[in-house]
Design an enzyme around this catalytic site. Sequence first.
Site, short mmCIF file in Angstrom:
data_model
loop_
_atom_site.label_atom_id
_atom_site.label_comp_id
_atom_site.label_asym_id
_atom_site.label_seq_id
_atom_site.Cartn_x
_atom_site.Cartn_y
_atom_site.Cartn_z
CG ASP A 196 -2.02 2.54 6.27
OD1 ASP A 196 -2.29 2.23 5.24
OD2 ASP A 196 -2.23 3.64 6.76
CB SER A 232 -3.48 7.62 -3.99
OG SER A 232 -3.18 8.76 -4.46
CE LYS A 233 -9.53 7.85 -9.49
NZ LYS A 233 -10.87 8.59 -10.00
N GLY A 262 -7.21 4.33 2.88
CA GLY A 262 -7.29 3.31 1.76
C GLY A 262 -8.54 3.11 0.89
CG ASP A 292 -2.15 7.62 2.74
OD1 ASP A 292 -1.62 8.49 3.02
OD2 ASP A 292 -3.42 7.31 3.03
CG ASP A 300 -1.63 1.39 1.48
OD1 ASP A 300 -2.42 1.66 0.33
OD2 ASP A 300 -1.57 1.82 2.38
P1 B16 Z 1 -6.29 9.97 -3.98
P2 B16 Z 1 -3.37 4.13 -0.22
C1 B16 Z 1 -5.49 6.00 -0.21
O1 B16 Z 1 -4.12 5.76 -0.48
C2 B16 Z 1 -5.49 6.94 0.89
O2 B16 Z 1 -5.11 5.91 2.16
C3 B16 Z 1 -7.20 7.31 1.02
O3 B16 Z 1 -7.23 8.24 2.47
C4 B16 Z 1 -7.57 8.34 -0.09
O4 B16 Z 1 -8.84 8.61 0.13
C5 B16 Z 1 -7.03 7.28 -1.57
O5 B16 Z 1 -5.83 6.74 -1.24
C6 B16 Z 1 -7.32 7.94 -2.63
O6 B16 Z 1 -6.40 8.87 -2.63
O7 B16 Z 1 -7.44 11.14 -3.56
O8 B16 Z 1 -5.09 10.65 -3.91
O9 B16 Z 1 -6.86 9.46 -5.39
O10 B16 Z 1 -3.60 3.98 1.38
O11 B16 Z 1 -4.79 3.24 -0.66
O12 B16 Z 1 -2.25 4.09 -0.53
MG MG Z 2 -2.72 3.23 3.27
#
Ligand code: B16
Ligand code: MG
Length: 219
Positions: free
Chosen positions: A170, A116-117, A46, A10, A8
Site C-alpha cells: 500500500d 515494522s519491528k 512503508g 500495515d 506488506d
Molecule cells: P515500527 P509496513 C511500516 O509498516 C509502516 O507503514 C510505517 O509507517 C512504519 O514507520 C514502519 O512500518 C516501521 O514500523 O515503528 O512499528 O517499527 O507498511 O512496512 O508493514
Molecule cells: Mg504498508
Amino acid sequence: MIKAVIFDLDGVLVTTDELHYRAWKQLAAEEGIKGFTKEDNIRQRGVSRMASLEVLLEKSDKKYSDEEKLALADRKNNIYVRSLAGLDRSAVLDGVFEFIDHIKSMGIKTAVGSASKNTPMILEKTGLAALFDAVSCGLDTQNSKPDPEVFLIAADKLGIPYKNCLVIEDSDAGIQAAKAGGMLALAVGAAKNNPHADYSAESLADSCILRERHYTGIL
Ligand code: B16
Ligand code: MG
C-alpha cells in the site's frame, strides 16, 4: 508463474496505519510541531521508524541531535505500542482471510514483508501468525523500503526465486522495493495509482482480484 505472495503488513493486512498516524500526531503535539497532516503520514507508509521521524521533523524549526531523534522515535513507538493493547482479529482488513485461504489452496506460499519491528506482536494479536510460511520485518533488515532487502529476505526464507514472487503493497516505497527486487507488485489502497505496479486494486476485498482473468492467470 507466481509461487509466493509476500504481503506488506500495515495497510495491507491490518488497519494499524491509522494508529501510526495518531501516534505521530500525539508526538507532534507534545513537541509543539504544527502542520503535520495525513498527506505527510502517507509518505511515512512503508518506511522505517527513523525515516518516518524525518518526515515529521520537516515540520519542525528545532534541530535535533541524533540522540534526541532516537529518543523521539522511542517515545512515538511507546505511544504506538500502547495503542495496540486492544488489537485483535477485528483489525484485519476485509478480504484478507479469504484471499490467503484462496492462494494457499492453490499451493502458493505466503510471507510477510514489513518495515515494522512490531510485526511479530501484531501477527500474534490478530490471529494472522499461523497463516504465513515466513516472516521478514524491520527486525531482520539493515535497509528499509524502497530498498528491496525485506522482500528478498522473505523470498530467501521461503526458498522461492524472486521472479516468482508477488508483493502486495500500500506504499509507493514498497512498490519501488518490490520492482527493485525483480518481483511482481500489486498496489492496493494508498498506492493503488502507482504507475510502476504490475496490478492494482482498491483492497484485498476487491472481488476482482480473485475473479479477473489476468489475476487468476498470474496466480
Ligand atoms: P515500527 P509496513 C511500516 O509498516 C509502516 O507503514 C510505517 O509507517 C512504519 O514507520 C514502519 O512500518 C516501521 O514500523 O515503528 O512499528 O517499527 O507498511 O512496512 O508493514
Ligand atoms: Mg504498508
